[in-house]
Design an enzyme around this catalytic site. Sequence first.
Site, PDB file in Angstrom:
ATOM      1  N   GLU A  37       0.738  -1.360   0.160  1.00 10.82           N
ATOM      2  CA  GLU A  37       0.174   0.229  -0.412  1.00 10.82           C
ATOM      3  C   GLU A  37       0.761   1.484   0.131  1.00 10.82           C
ATOM      4  O   GLU A  37       2.009   0.832   0.609  1.00 10.82           O
ATOM      5  CB  GLU A  37      -0.866  -0.395   1.589  1.00 10.82           C
ATOM      6  CG  GLU A  37      -2.487   0.467   0.639  1.00 10.82           C
ATOM      7  CD  GLU A  37      -2.965   0.163  -0.375  1.00 10.82           C
ATOM      8  OE1 GLU A  37      -2.682  -0.153  -1.073  1.00 10.82           O
ATOM      9  OE2 GLU A  37      -3.559  -1.186   0.056  1.00 10.82           O
ATOM     10  N   HIS A  38       0.304   2.236  -0.869  1.00 11.22           N
ATOM     11  CA  HIS A  38       1.130   3.289  -0.933  1.00 11.22           C
ATOM     12  C   HIS A  38       2.943   3.880  -1.430  1.00 11.22           C
ATOM     13  O   HIS A  38       3.648   4.556  -0.884  1.00 11.22           O
ATOM     14  CB  HIS A  38       1.167   3.971   0.338  1.00 11.22           C
ATOM     15  CG  HIS A  38      -0.538   5.012   0.420  1.00 11.22           C
ATOM     16  ND1 HIS A  38      -1.112   5.517   0.704  1.00 11.22           N
ATOM     17  CD2 HIS A  38      -1.508   3.848   1.341  1.00 11.22           C
ATOM     18  CE1 HIS A  38      -2.208   6.033   0.755  1.00 11.22           C
ATOM     19  NE2 HIS A  38      -2.577   5.107   1.488  1.00 11.22           N
ATOM     20  N   SER A  71     -25.279   6.594 -15.332  1.00 12.25           N
ATOM     21  CA  SER A  71     -25.224   6.525 -15.321  1.00 12.25           C
ATOM     22  C   SER A  71     -26.364   5.359 -13.774  1.00 12.25           C
ATOM     23  O   SER A  71     -27.143   6.598 -13.538  1.00 12.25           O
ATOM     24  CB  SER A  71     -24.449   7.256 -14.036  1.00 12.25           C
ATOM     25  OG  SER A  71     -24.703   6.655 -12.564  1.00 12.25           O
ATOM     26  N   GLY A 125     -12.672   2.395  -1.744  1.00 13.73           N
ATOM     27  CA  GLY A 125     -11.524   1.756  -1.900  1.00 13.73           C
ATOM     28  C   GLY A 125     -10.816   0.506  -2.950  1.00 13.73           C
ATOM     29  O   GLY A 125     -10.051  -0.077  -2.871  1.00 13.73           O
ATOM     30  N   LEU A 126     -11.913   0.383  -3.570  1.00 16.49           N
ATOM     31  CA  LEU A 126     -11.770  -0.657  -5.077  1.00 16.49           C
ATOM     32  C   LEU A 126     -11.459  -0.262  -6.443  1.00 16.49           C
ATOM     33  O   LEU A 126     -11.716  -1.081  -6.879  1.00 16.49           O
ATOM     34  CB  LEU A 126     -13.477  -1.853  -5.020  1.00 16.49           C
ATOM     35  CG  LEU A 126     -12.838  -2.355  -3.412  1.00 16.49           C
ATOM     36  CD1 LEU A 126     -14.666  -3.298  -3.208  1.00 16.49           C
ATOM     37  CD2 LEU A 126     -11.896  -3.253  -2.860  1.00 16.49           C
ATOM     38  N   SER A 127     -11.287   0.903  -6.053  1.00 13.78           N
ATOM     39  CA  SER A 127     -11.400   1.801  -7.515  1.00 13.78           C
ATOM     40  C   SER A 127     -12.419   1.590  -8.687  1.00 13.78           C
ATOM     41  O   SER A 127     -12.095   1.046  -9.760  1.00 13.78           O
ATOM     42  CB  SER A 127      -9.324   1.256  -7.867  1.00 13.78           C
ATOM     43  OG  SER A 127      -8.646   1.197  -7.935  1.00 13.78           O
ATOM     44  N   SER A 128     -14.043   2.033  -8.246  1.00 11.07           N
ATOM     45  CA  SER A 128     -14.932   2.316  -9.446  1.00 11.07           C
ATOM     46  C   SER A 128     -13.980   3.078 -10.740  1.00 11.07           C
ATOM     47  O   SER A 128     -14.814   3.446 -11.963  1.00 11.07           O
ATOM     48  CB  SER A 128     -16.052   2.427  -8.334  1.00 11.07           C
ATOM     49  OG  SER A 128     -15.340   3.799  -8.021  1.00 11.07           O
ATOM     50  N   ASP A 173      -3.860   1.217  -9.496  1.00  7.56           N
ATOM     51  CA  ASP A 173      -5.346   0.186  -9.669  1.00  7.56           C
ATOM     52  C   ASP A 173      -5.812   0.206 -11.348  1.00  7.56           C
ATOM     53  O   ASP A 173      -6.072  -1.090 -12.774  1.00  7.56           O
ATOM     54  CB  ASP A 173      -6.187   1.932  -9.804  1.00  7.56           C
ATOM     55  CG  ASP A 173      -5.759   2.355  -7.968  1.00  7.56           C
ATOM     56  OD1 ASP A 173      -5.446   1.009  -7.564  1.00  7.56           O
ATOM     57  OD2 ASP A 173      -6.235   2.844  -7.858  1.00  7.56           O
ATOM     58  N   TYR A 223      -4.232  12.215   0.847  1.00  5.80           N
ATOM     59  CA  TYR A 223      -3.421  11.475   0.055  1.00  5.80           C
ATOM     60  C   TYR A 223      -2.281  11.847  -0.857  1.00  5.80           C
ATOM     61  O   TYR A 223      -0.725  11.846  -0.189  1.00  5.80           O
ATOM     62  CB  TYR A 223      -4.381  10.673  -1.229  1.00  5.80           C
ATOM     63  CG  TYR A 223      -3.954   9.737  -2.441  1.00  5.80           C
ATOM     64  CD1 TYR A 223      -3.914   8.464  -1.995  1.00  5.80           C
ATOM     65  CD2 TYR A 223      -2.966  10.467  -3.441  1.00  5.80           C
ATOM     66  CE1 TYR A 223      -3.131   7.549  -3.291  1.00  5.80           C
ATOM     67  CE2 TYR A 223      -2.144   9.226  -4.433  1.00  5.80           C
ATOM     68  CZ  TYR A 223      -2.358   8.086  -4.125  1.00  5.80           C
ATOM     69  OH  TYR A 223      -1.814   7.340  -5.303  1.00  5.80           O
TER      70      TYR A 223
HETATM   71  C1  GLA Z   1      -5.646   4.296  -4.529  1.00 10.03           C
HETATM   72  C2  GLA Z   1      -3.843   4.571  -5.612  1.00 10.03           C
HETATM   73  C3  GLA Z   1      -3.095   4.248  -6.160  1.00 10.03           C
HETATM   74  C4  GLA Z   1      -2.157   3.375  -4.747  1.00 10.03           C
HETATM   75  C5  GLA Z   1      -3.024   3.682  -3.635  1.00 10.03           C
HETATM   76  C6  GLA Z   1      -2.796   2.705  -2.639  1.00 10.03           C
HETATM   77  O1  GLA Z   1      -5.916   3.465  -4.845  1.00 10.03           O
HETATM   78  O2  GLA Z   1      -4.806   4.921  -7.109  1.00 10.03           O
HETATM   79  O3  GLA Z   1      -2.566   3.769  -7.296  1.00 10.03           O
HETATM   80  O4  GLA Z   1      -1.809   4.624  -4.381  1.00 10.03           O
HETATM   81  O5  GLA Z   1      -4.180   4.737  -3.148  1.00 10.03           O
HETATM   82  O6  GLA Z   1      -1.547   2.249  -2.844  1.00 10.03           O
END
Ligand code: GLA
Length: 388
Positions: A37-38, A71, A125-128, A173, A223
């Site tokens: 992560e990060h 949407s 936090g699942l990248s929608s 992501d 962030y």
């Molecule tokens: C978000 C960002 C990713 C990554 C994560 C943390 O999802 O889009 O690029 O930095 O946070 O791991």
Amino acid sequence: MKRLKEYNAEIGKFAELFSRNPEYAIKSPARVNIIGEHTDYNRGFVFPAAINCSTLLVAAKNGKRQVRVYSTTYNEQSEFSLDKLKRSRHWSDYVKGVAKELMERDYPVEGFDAVIGGDIPIASGLSSSASLEMAVSEACSALFGFSLEAWEQIKLCRRAENHFVGVNCGIMDQFSIRMGRRGHGLFLDCRSLDYEAVPIPADELVFVIADSGVERGLGATEYHQRQKQCARGRLFFSSINKSLRSLRDVEEDLLIINREKLDPVIFRRCRHVITENKRVLRAVEALKKPDMALFGELMNLSHESCKNDYEVSCKELDLLVDLARMVPGVLGARMTGAGFGGCTINLVMKNRVEEFKQKVGSMYRKSTGIRPEFFVTQPEDGVRSKKL
Ligand code: GLA
């Protein structure tokens, strides 16, 4: 037109709104970060997977310069001209941003109509958002007949998020959503961009996601602040030795020796990144053996580091993790994604999943009043399009 069951709702809505049938259907998964992560924007290592919840998008050209997108998540339509693309701090920015990046690179994008649906929870936090970017780029490539090489597509969608949406995310992501492979996690070196799909043993164990129900409110500000703190750490180390180009190059010993010279916050941020990179490498090794007990332990350590050193967790995520660790058959639990809300990921024995959901669910609800959602995940293939 072959009616594809999976897209029934989107196809139906498309016909209702635009009085014709869509030409293409796109399925773009969500991603979960298993560990790492990060670390992506510090040119380190990550180990995410694309998963079995997705953005579903159906679309057809409309012969104009207008884009009309509906949407089903927001029950809302957005319409804009490709010749006047302005950020509006709205979900449609992801569509506009991708169209803009494509056009700037001379891909022949024209007007289209689309309906966007699917089952990815928003702001969890699942990248929608990256999933939507990928779906839009895939749709444009299918509709307007150009091909997009995988890394070109990944980088282009990331730029849309960096430049148009205004979130300076790393590459993880978009990468996972494009390169996802069923049954595999993706081990990526974010500097060289070399990657390896590593099989995830699925006979006895499963990754269960628990959604805290807390939206990632503070997300972008914090962030960007973490990125600045990492940059300060990186500058310190590169002033000692020029070959230390990112935190990825710094050994833990060197960090410890310099502890007194660093601001304590910067020290902790650096320690997270440096130790997290090592954990990813060890976790991938553990998976290959497989030593799933060690894998779970590394997930636990990753959470502690996100919580104490990087300070991107929150009390609800910590609670979910603590509760999970009390349930028998849970090998590891950690927050996943950028943090400040969203989800945890838990490595659970298959025969304990129901007990896990029941116990964590009721204890979490008792203490927060929120009913958490659970998703039993399977690593899935990346974005795909189908001609209807
Ligand atoms: C978000 C960002 C990713 C990554 C994560 C943390 O999802 O889009 O690029 O930095 O946070 O791991």
